[in-house]
Write an enzyme that holds these catalytic residues in place. Structure first.
Site, PDB file in Angstrom:
ATOM      1  N   HIS A 241      54.173  99.994  22.166  1.00 38.39           N
ATOM      2  CA  HIS A 241      54.504  99.367  23.453  1.00 38.39           C
ATOM      3  C   HIS A 241      53.262  98.795  24.107  1.00 38.39           C
ATOM      4  CE1 HIS A 241      53.656 103.589  24.516  1.00 38.39           C
ATOM      5  NE2 HIS A 241      53.277 103.136  25.705  1.00 38.39           N
ATOM      6  N   ARG A 256      55.768 109.593  33.611  1.00 41.44           N
ATOM      7  CA  ARG A 256      56.038 109.656  32.165  1.00 41.44           C
ATOM      8  C   ARG A 256      55.979 111.090  31.637  1.00 41.44           C
ATOM      9  NH1 ARG A 256      51.779 107.132  28.225  1.00 41.44           N
ATOM     10  NH2 ARG A 256      51.326 109.297  27.712  1.00 41.44           N
TER      11      ARG A 256
END
Ligand code: SIN
Length: 262
Positions: A241, A256
């Site tokens: 990503h 996260r």
């Protein structure tokens, strides 16, 4: 969840699906948990809009996929040591994690399995998207000769700018077989791979640069837009990503959880 119908729609040819009709704030049935894991194996990136997760529930959803990781160097939120604050304030130039294509926490053994990023405060867009690249496609599109060369190599993944130790460096195969789907993925990334095992960093650089260019080709990519309260879940064993840095002067806050392979 029982009685509700999930609507799953693909985000792109390469990867990703949006899942509507699932409330992750409440415990799931065993059947729903298994379906979620299967969906992630199929689509590699799952987007769940309009979720309302407490920090505890965020971590619990992560535990469906592995063991929560407590980062030794980055700041956790006060409510939970396994939740990282992914923040860019209006005065910041850099995005969290830097402008690199990467998978999370590959410098540990075992490496991470899955990350779950929950949006708290997203700037008015369109901006701040996250890009993903399918690493099964990256492996499958190499020539058979290159595939078999890479299958014999291992790479040393290192957390940058600290001494190498068990906490900060790990050796992984360059081609990994996904434990869920049995598919082979290219498993190097520009943020953490320092060299091939047994090679110097200088010897490794040309091949690594070639692989980094290949593994992020546009046809392997999908792109996720964000809204407040969206949870995006991705499989670090199958995708890289990249966080877009296209919102200068604005605030973007997410949290996260990353879980490690069991
Ligand atoms: C990350 O690298 O985990 C953050 C991605 C993002 O901010 O879009």
């Amino acid at each position: 969840m029982s009685g509700t119908r999930w609507v799953v729609s693909r985000l792109s040819n390469a990867l990703g699906a949006m899942v509507i009709g699932l409330d992750l704030s409440e415990p799931l049935t065993r059947e729903a948990e298994e379906r979620l894991v299967e969906l992630l194996h199929e689509h590699l990136v799952l987007v769940f809009p309009d979720q309302h997760l407490t920090p505890t529930r965020h971590v619990e959803v992560g535990q469906l996929f592995g063991d929560p990781y407590v980062h030794p160097f980055l700041h956790s939120i006060p409510e939970h040591e396994a939740i990282l604050q992914v923040a860019k304030e209006p005065h910041d130039d850099e995005v969290f994690g830097g402008e690199y294509w990467h998978a999370d926490i590959t410098f540990r053994n075992p490496p991470s399995s899955v990350s779950l990023l929950y949006a708290i405060d997203i700037p008015d867009g369109p901006c701040g998207d996250t890009l993903f690249a399918n690493q099964f496609f990256a492996y499958e599109t190499l020539s058979p000769a290159m595939q078999s060369t890479l299958e014999r190599l291992e790479a040393v993944h290192v957390y940058p700018d600290v001494d190498e130790s068990e906490e900060t460096a790990a050796v992984h195969p360059v081609v990994r077989t996904h434990p869920g789907s049995g598919k082979k993925a290219l498993f190097v990334n520009a943020a953490f791979v320092d060299r091939f095992a047994g090679w110097t960093a200088a010897e490794s650089r040309p091949l690594l640069e070639q692989l980094h260019a290949h593994q992020t080709r546009p046809e392997f990519q999908g792109r996720v837009r964000w809204d407040d309260h969206q949870l995006t879940v991705w499989d670090n064993r199958a995708v890289l990503h990249y966080a877009m840095n296209d919102y200068p002067g604005k605030r973007r806050i997410l949290q996260r959880v990353t879980v490690m392979e069991r």
